[in-house]
Write a protein that holds these residues in place. Structure first.
Motif, PDB file in Angstrom:
ATOM      1  N   ARG A 133      63.968  27.602 -43.199  1.00  0.00           N
ATOM      2  CA  ARG A 133      65.286  27.930 -43.758  1.00  0.00           C
ATOM      3  C   ARG A 133      66.225  28.416 -42.662  1.00  0.00           C
ATOM      4  O   ARG A 133      67.415  28.055 -42.636  1.00  0.00           O
ATOM      5  CB  ARG A 133      65.148  28.992 -44.842  1.00  0.00           C
ATOM      6  N   ALA A 134      65.709  29.228 -41.736  1.00  0.00           N
ATOM      7  CA  ALA A 134      66.539  29.705 -40.631  1.00  0.00           C
ATOM      8  C   ALA A 134      67.046  28.539 -39.796  1.00  0.00           C
ATOM      9  O   ALA A 134      68.209  28.523 -39.372  1.00  0.00           O
ATOM     10  CB  ALA A 134      65.741  30.676 -39.761  1.00  0.00           C
ATOM     11  N   ALA A 135      66.200  27.541 -39.569  1.00  0.00           N
ATOM     12  CA  ALA A 135      66.611  26.363 -38.803  1.00  0.00           C
ATOM     13  C   ALA A 135      67.693  25.591 -39.552  1.00  0.00           C
ATOM     14  O   ALA A 135      68.665  25.109 -38.956  1.00  0.00           O
ATOM     15  CB  ALA A 135      65.413  25.480 -38.521  1.00  0.00           C
ATOM     16  N   ARG A 136      67.542  25.447 -40.870  1.00  0.00           N
ATOM     17  CA  ARG A 136      68.548  24.734 -41.660  1.00  0.00           C
ATOM     18  C   ARG A 136      69.893  25.455 -41.627  1.00  0.00           C
ATOM     19  O   ARG A 136      70.949  24.824 -41.454  1.00  0.00           O
ATOM     20  CB  ARG A 136      68.083  24.578 -43.105  1.00  0.00           C
ATOM     21  N   LEU A 137      69.877  26.761 -41.779  1.00  0.00           N
ATOM     22  CA  LEU A 137      71.128  27.521 -41.774  1.00  0.00           C
ATOM     23  C   LEU A 137      71.788  27.474 -40.399  1.00  0.00           C
ATOM     24  O   LEU A 137      73.023  27.394 -40.294  1.00  0.00           O
ATOM     25  CB  LEU A 137      70.859  28.961 -42.189  1.00  0.00           C
ATOM     26  N   SER A 138      70.987  27.504 -39.349  1.00  0.00           N
ATOM     27  CA  SER A 138      71.532  27.401 -37.999  1.00  0.00           C
ATOM     28  C   SER A 138      72.171  26.035 -37.788  1.00  0.00           C
ATOM     29  O   SER A 138      73.259  25.925 -37.209  1.00  0.00           O
ATOM     30  CB  SER A 138      70.418  27.626 -36.970  1.00  0.00           C
ATOM     31  N   LEU A 139      71.516  24.992 -38.271  1.00  0.00           N
ATOM     32  CA  LEU A 139      72.070  23.638 -38.155  1.00  0.00           C
ATOM     33  C   LEU A 139      73.417  23.556 -38.877  1.00  0.00           C
ATOM     34  O   LEU A 139      74.387  22.996 -38.349  1.00  0.00           O
ATOM     35  CB  LEU A 139      71.079  22.631 -38.725  1.00  0.00           C
ATOM     36  N   ALA A 140      73.490  24.111 -40.091  1.00  0.00           N
ATOM     37  CA  ALA A 140      74.733  24.071 -40.851  1.00  0.00           C
ATOM     38  C   ALA A 140      75.849  24.826 -40.132  1.00  0.00           C
ATOM     39  O   ALA A 140      77.011  24.383 -40.105  1.00  0.00           O
ATOM     40  CB  ALA A 140      74.511  24.655 -42.240  1.00  0.00           C
ATOM     41  N   GLU A 141      75.508  25.958 -39.523  1.00  0.00           N
ATOM     42  CA  GLU A 141      76.506  26.731 -38.784  1.00  0.00           C
ATOM     43  C   GLU A 141      77.005  25.945 -37.575  1.00  0.00           C
ATOM     44  O   GLU A 141      78.215  25.929 -37.276  1.00  0.00           O
ATOM     45  CB  GLU A 141      75.913  28.063 -38.340  1.00  0.00           C
ATOM     46  N   GLU A 142      76.084  25.279 -36.886  1.00  0.00           N
ATOM     47  CA  GLU A 142      76.484  24.478 -35.733  1.00  0.00           C
ATOM     48  C   GLU A 142      77.377  23.309 -36.146  1.00  0.00           C
ATOM     49  O   GLU A 142      78.336  22.970 -35.445  1.00  0.00           O
ATOM     50  CB  GLU A 142      75.243  23.984 -34.991  1.00  0.00           C
ATOM     51  N   MET A 143      77.075  22.692 -37.294  1.00  0.00           N
ATOM     52  CA  MET A 143      77.925  21.604 -37.754  1.00  0.00           C
ATOM     53  C   MET A 143      79.309  22.104 -38.168  1.00  0.00           C
ATOM     54  O   MET A 143      80.300  21.374 -38.050  1.00  0.00           O
ATOM     55  CB  MET A 143      77.267  20.852 -38.907  1.00  0.00           C
ATOM     56  N   SER A 144      79.393  23.331 -38.623  1.00  0.00           N
ATOM     57  CA  SER A 144      80.708  23.869 -38.973  1.00  0.00           C
ATOM     58  C   SER A 144      81.589  24.047 -37.742  1.00  0.00           C
ATOM     59  O   SER A 144      82.827  24.075 -37.843  1.00  0.00           O
ATOM     60  CB  SER A 144      80.556  25.209 -39.709  1.00  0.00           C
ATOM     61  N   ASP A 145      80.971  24.152 -36.569  1.00  0.00           N
ATOM     62  CA  ASP A 145      81.712  24.269 -35.315  1.00  0.00           C
ATOM     63  C   ASP A 145      81.808  22.939 -34.574  1.00  0.00           C
ATOM     64  O   ASP A 145      82.347  22.880 -33.460  1.00  0.00           O
ATOM     65  CB  ASP A 145      81.022  25.285 -34.386  1.00  0.00           C
TER      66      ASP A 145
END
Length: 239
Positions: A133-145
């Motif tokens: 889950r931490a990896a998924r949330l990090s990926l989503a944050e990176e895509m937001s940038d």
């Protein structure tokens, strides 16, 4: 934008090439080479050795070629067999914006379509669901940038600054994004294109599907109306 091995402690994919070379690129890709169009940097950690048997969760989590986005029109075909790598303690770079942290194993399956453009399914397994889950949330944050990062890369490379990144669908388990931009050669092919990325996490597994549509072969990029259905289908495969 297939993912791949990066030098040292981070994995990265090879540089993208023109349409004529995509089959060669993907054949190399599934063998997991290093990086960015150049040889591995001095002193970098060698690529991990593929396992002989893929974890059952990874195999179960893969969509078939026909289930990939716009499969009827694209006519996706697999390139070689899936490869599974042990990546404990390393980071996998998916595109110019996204990295996946903390996985234990990483399975790659590469494809090409009827236009000879690439796609990839990456299935990552983690020690537990919390790490996934931490990896998924990090990926989503990176895509937001990703729009800002892409535009910065364009400016540094002296190409038109036109990147637009949109989240096209979201569920409780993941999300889908589209990036329209004039690509900078390196991790992406140069020139106008639309890149699609889907990420879904169920339990200790994270699946990432990504493909590029280069403008010369795809004057009109695939629609994103089915993106929510694709996220649901991936979640179902992982469950």
């Amino acid at each position: 934008m297939p993912g791949s091995i990066r030098p040292s402690s981070t994995h990265r994919r090879p540089a993208a090439v023109g349409v004529a070379g995509v089959l060669t690129l993907l054949a190399i890709l599934v063998c997991v080479t290093a990086c960015g169009g150049s040889s591995r940097t001095a002193g970098a950690t060698p690529p991990p050795t593929p396992n002989s048997t893929a974890p059952s969760t990874a195999a179960a989590g893969r969509l078939t070629a026909a289930q990939l986005p716009d499969g009827t029109a694209e006519k996706w075909q697999t390139i070689a067999s899936p490869r599974t790598l042990t990546v404990t303690g390393r980071t996998v770079q998916v595109n110019e914006c996204v990295t996946v942290h903390g996985a234990v194993t990483w399975q790659q399956q590469a494809y090409a379509d009827s236009y000879r453009t690439p796609a990839e399914q990456d299935v990552f397994t983690f020690a537990d669901s919390t790490a996934a889950r931490a990896a998924r949330l990090s990926l989503a944050e990176e895509m937001s940038d990703c729009q800002a990062r892409s535009r910065s890369l364009q400016a540094k490379s002296h190409v038109v600054v036109d990147a637009q990144v949109t989240r096209t669908a979201a569920t409780g388990a993941g999300g889908a994004w589209s990036r329209q931009w004039t690509g900078v050669e390196g991790l992406s092919a140069a020139g106008p294109q639309t890149d699609h990325l889907y990420a879904v996490q169920v339990g200790n597994t994270l699946a990432v599907i990504h493909f590029d549509q280069w403008a010369p072969a795809h004057p009109v990029a695939s629609g994103t109306g089915a993106d929510l259905s694709l996220l649901t289908a991936v979640a179902r495969q992982l469950s």
